[in-house]
Design a protein around this motif. Structure first.
Motif, mmCIF file in Angstrom:
data_model
loop_
_atom_site.group_PDB
_atom_site.id
_atom_site.type_symbol
_atom_site.label_atom_id
_atom_site.label_comp_id
_atom_site.label_asym_id
_atom_site.label_seq_id
_atom_site.Cartn_x
_atom_site.Cartn_y
_atom_site.Cartn_z
ATOM 1 N N ALA A 1 0.781 -1.390 0.043
ATOM 2 C CA ALA A 1 0.065 -0.018 0.133
ATOM 3 C C ALA A 1 0.943 1.191 -0.097
ATOM 4 C CB ALA A 1 -0.642 0.186 1.200
ATOM 5 N N GLY A 2 2.198 1.148 -0.102
ATOM 6 C CA GLY A 2 3.007 2.270 -0.078
ATOM 7 C C GLY A 2 3.171 2.873 1.489
ATOM 8 N N GLU A 3 2.743 2.214 2.663
ATOM 9 C CA GLU A 3 3.209 2.403 3.829
ATOM 10 C C GLU A 3 4.578 2.111 4.315
ATOM 11 O OE1 GLU A 3 -1.332 1.785 5.609
ATOM 12 O OE2 GLU A 3 0.015 -0.112 5.487
ATOM 13 N N VAL A 4 5.317 3.052 5.074
ATOM 14 C CA VAL A 4 6.576 2.680 5.517
ATOM 15 C C VAL A 4 6.286 2.358 6.854
ATOM 16 C CG1 VAL A 4 8.677 3.870 5.804
ATOM 17 C CG2 VAL A 4 7.234 4.427 3.702
ATOM 18 N N LEU A 5 7.023 1.360 7.233
ATOM 19 C CA LEU A 5 7.252 0.888 8.527
ATOM 20 C C LEU A 5 8.697 0.886 9.009
ATOM 21 C CD1 LEU A 5 4.791 -0.867 7.027
ATOM 22 C CD2 LEU A 5 4.498 -1.607 9.613
ATOM 23 N N VAL A 6 9.226 1.152 9.992
ATOM 24 C CA VAL A 6 10.395 1.149 10.496
ATOM 25 C C VAL A 6 10.459 0.460 11.919
ATOM 26 C CG1 VAL A 6 12.321 2.703 11.139
ATOM 27 C CG2 VAL A 6 10.728 3.632 9.082
ATOM 28 N N ASN A 7 11.904 -0.202 12.047
ATOM 29 C CA ASN A 7 12.072 -0.534 13.601
ATOM 30 C C ASN A 7 13.463 -0.406 13.816
ATOM 31 O OD1 ASN A 7 13.546 -2.722 12.435
ATOM 32 N ND2 ASN A 7 12.290 -4.327 13.014
ATOM 33 N N VAL A 8 14.012 -0.439 15.052
ATOM 34 C CA VAL A 8 15.321 -0.196 15.647
ATOM 35 C C VAL A 8 15.418 -1.502 16.163
ATOM 36 C CG1 VAL A 8 16.922 1.042 16.877
ATOM 37 C CG2 VAL A 8 14.864 2.191 15.681
ATOM 38 N N ASN B 1 3.400 6.860 7.697
ATOM 39 C CA ASN B 1 2.791 7.752 6.519
ATOM 40 C C ASN B 1 1.451 7.145 6.063
ATOM 41 O OD1 ASN B 1 3.798 5.392 5.074
ATOM 42 N ND2 ASN B 1 3.945 6.457 3.256
ATOM 43 N N GLY B 2 0.798 7.580 5.227
ATOM 44 C CA GLY B 2 -0.602 7.359 4.904
ATOM 45 C C GLY B 2 -0.624 6.315 3.559
ATOM 46 N N GLY B 3 0.535 6.231 3.278
ATOM 47 C CA GLY B 3 0.668 5.236 1.992
ATOM 48 C C GLY B 3 1.101 5.999 0.678
ATOM 49 N N GLY B 4 1.293 4.951 -0.269
ATOM 50 C CA GLY B 4 1.575 5.956 -1.671
ATOM 51 C C GLY B 4 3.070 5.941 -1.764
ATOM 52 N N ALA B 5 3.788 5.511 -0.990
ATOM 53 C CA ALA B 5 5.464 5.566 -1.069
ATOM 54 C C ALA B 5 5.987 4.652 -1.934
ATOM 55 C CB ALA B 5 6.112 5.545 0.270
ATOM 56 N N THR B 6 6.898 4.851 -2.825
ATOM 57 C CA THR B 6 7.290 3.605 -3.772
ATOM 58 C C THR B 6 9.167 3.498 -3.446
ATOM 59 O OG1 THR B 6 7.978 5.327 -5.202
ATOM 60 C CG2 THR B 6 6.057 4.057 -5.514
ATOM 61 N N LYS B 7 9.752 4.308 -2.405
ATOM 62 C CA LYS B 7 11.106 4.080 -1.898
ATOM 63 C C LYS B 7 11.071 4.681 -0.837
ATOM 64 C CE LYS B 7 15.817 5.027 -3.702
ATOM 65 N NZ LYS B 7 16.804 5.599 -4.736
ATOM 66 N N VAL B 8 12.158 4.068 0.027
ATOM 67 C CA VAL B 8 12.690 4.536 1.294
ATOM 68 C C VAL B 8 14.119 4.511 1.564
ATOM 69 C CG1 VAL B 8 12.366 2.384 2.361
ATOM 70 C CG2 VAL B 8 12.289 4.303 3.948
ATOM 71 N N VAL B 9 14.634 5.738 2.118
ATOM 72 C CA VAL B 9 16.192 5.794 2.274
ATOM 73 C C VAL B 9 16.292 5.896 3.696
ATOM 74 C CG1 VAL B 9 16.749 6.149 -0.198
ATOM 75 C CG2 VAL B 9 16.250 8.449 1.612
ATOM 76 N N LEU B 10 17.343 5.616 4.390
ATOM 77 C CA LEU B 10 17.496 5.576 5.826
ATOM 78 C C LEU B 10 19.213 6.288 5.725
ATOM 79 C CD1 LEU B 10 16.315 2.591 7.498
ATOM 80 C CD2 LEU B 10 15.092 4.659 7.317
ATOM 81 N N ASP B 11 19.363 7.274 6.613
ATOM 82 C CA ASP B 11 20.670 7.718 6.801
ATOM 83 C C ASP B 11 20.965 8.806 7.849
ATOM 84 O OD1 ASP B 11 23.418 7.584 5.023
ATOM 85 O OD2 ASP B 11 23.442 9.380 6.080
ATOM 86 N N SER B 12 21.734 8.265 8.726
ATOM 87 C CA SER B 12 22.137 9.265 9.867
ATOM 88 C C SER B 12 20.730 9.707 10.743
ATOM 89 C CB SER B 12 22.942 10.441 9.589
ATOM 90 O OG SER B 12 23.780 9.739 8.666
ATOM 91 N N GLY B 13 19.748 8.937 10.958
ATOM 92 C CA GLY B 13 18.756 9.180 11.619
ATOM 93 C C GLY B 13 17.586 9.637 10.750
ATOM 94 N N TRP B 14 17.909 10.180 9.675
ATOM 95 C CA TRP B 14 16.973 10.688 8.581
ATOM 96 C C TRP B 14 16.287 9.335 7.954
ATOM 97 C CZ3 TRP B 14 14.960 15.414 8.243
ATOM 98 C CH2 TRP B 14 15.795 16.519 8.649
#
Length: 428
Positions: free
Chosen positions: A249-256, A267-280
């Motif tokens: 659904a384009g929802e982004v999930l994150v864990n540590v 987010n509410g959906g619709g994402a196609t790419k995710v990037v992570l770096d230095s907390g961002w």
């Protein structure tokens, strides 16, 4: 003449106390003499060694100068960022504010302290090419015990090896994932049975998008962990011990932490790419570039207009490619975007340290910093993927083969041939 420095960290220095026993002198190790450091960690702080190595690499120091830094850090603090020391000495290198090394807060900033040490060490090496690493360390530190630095070479090299990851990975046409440590080492067997479309590396972690599942393992010989599953998984990312996935659904999930539960969608959906770096955390969503600092941060729309086709983040640097293939890069999430860095035609962007790389018209172009000059690293219109690693590493897929090199002006190394490579990544 330079004033010789006193021995800077007496609790670590095996000073000898002479005592009279049965009418003779016997040398015994003295007790720690500096009350401000009643106890010192017995081993390195991995976060400190990582920063020291990163700063040295960014400064382009030689192996000898890097070794001098690690020998010094081990002798002075057991590679810990200490808030105490002999007289006014502080930090990993036990630098003294009264001797011009900076303010206490600056010296306790491992990056600042490392930059200060390596800058002086590079000058020492240039002026004294015959010096050993320990002699360079002594020239910088001016210790009362000059022989201790070279004596720490074995431990220093083991710490360097621990943080100096040089890992390469690719996915072939059958979806098999291969990874190896060292640019000239042979490839071990496939890490999976096939079906993967993407591989990512971060530290010791290897992650793959295998069909619709996200798998990760720590180290080439580690066991796979099923991180997330479900039809239509769109993208995955790893940065340190942080993991992210974009679902169907384009929802982004994150864990540590690999064993931690996933967050609710951020987010509410619709994402196609995710990037992570230095907390961002950055996402490409509906043709827009959004970013937030940490899971509980607030989303910032870095650029809208429904026209973004690729995004990248490296530290506090952000970049994107628009629908016309123009590339934009800026430092700071809240700063304005400068003018486009190219005339158009790009489809991919990668950021690493100060390097900016793009895939444009089947060619691999890179420039050092925003105001640098573009270099054509690979042309011929056959480049289909690009990647950057730390310490000046570059990689690309050309005509289905994997090439890599360290240094923009050096020749390419053939990493994997056969015309079957589909995805690549580096962790260096």
């Amino acid at each position: 003449m330079k004033e010789p420095k006193l021995s800077k960290f007496s609790s670590l220095r095996r000073l000898l106390t002479l005592v009279v026993v049965a009418g003779g002198l016997v040398a015994l190790p003295a007790m720690p003499a500096h009350a401000d450091c009643p106890s010192i960690p017995p081993d390195r702080d991995l976060a400190v060694t990582q920063i020291v190595y990163q700063v040295g690499s960014e400064l382009g120091v030689s192996d000898k100068v890097m070794l001098a830094g690690f020998e010094t850090g081990w002798v002075e603090s057991r590679m810990n960022n200490l808030n105490c020391g002999d007289q006014d000495s502080l930090g990993v290198f036990q630098q003294r504010p009264s001797q011009g090394w900076g303010t206490p807060d600056q010296i306790r900033d491992v990056r600042f302290a490392s930059n200060s040490f390596f800058t002086r060490a590079k000058n020492s090496d240039a002026a004294n090419p015959g010096f050993t690493a320990g002699q360079i360390a002594q020239d910088v530190q001016r210790s009362a015990h000059p022989d201790r630095y070279d004596a720490a070479e074995g431990k220093a090299r083991s710490m360097m090896a621990e943080v100096a990851i040089q890992r390469f990975a690719f996915v072939n046409a059958a979806g098999q994932v291969f990874a190896k440590d060292g640019s000239h080492s042979p490839w071990p067997g496939a890490l999976n049975g096939g079906g993967a479309s993407k591989v990512v590396l971060s530290g010791q972690w290897i992650g793959i998008l295998d069909g619709t599942n996200f798998w990760a393992k720590s180290g080439i010989n580690g066991a796979w962990k099923l991180m997330a599953q479900g039809a239509g998984t769109r993208d995955i990312a790893i940065d340190g011990d942080r993991f992210a996935v974009v679902n169907a659904a384009g929802e982004v999930l994150v864990n540590v932490g690999a064993d931690s539960p996933w967050s609710t969608p951020i987010n509410g959906g619709g994402a196609t790419k995710v990037v992570l770096d230095s907390g961002w955390i950055g996402i490409l969503q509906g043709g827009n570039f959004l970013a937030k600092f940490d899971i509980f941060g607030t989303w910032k729309v870095l650029t809208g207009g429904n026209d973004v086709i690729d995004i990248a983040i490296d530290g506090n640097r952000f970049g994107f490619v628009n629908g016309a293939g123009q590339v934009f890069v800026k430092d700071g999430a809240d700063s304005p975007w400068p003018n486009a860095l190219n005339g158009g035609g790009a489809t991919r962007i990668e950021l690493q340290s100060s390097w900016i790389a793009i895939l444009q018209g089947g060619n691999f172009l890179a420039k050092f910093d925003i105001f640098g000059t573009w270099k054509t690293l690979a042309d011929g219109g056959q480049v289909t993927d690009i990647t950057l690693g730390a310490n000046g590493w570059f990689g690309f897929i050309g005509s289905g083969d994997f090439y890599a090199k360290q240094g923009a002006d050096n020749p390419w190394l053939g990493m994997a041939g056969g015309g079957q490579v589909r995805d690549i990544t580096l962790e260096t």
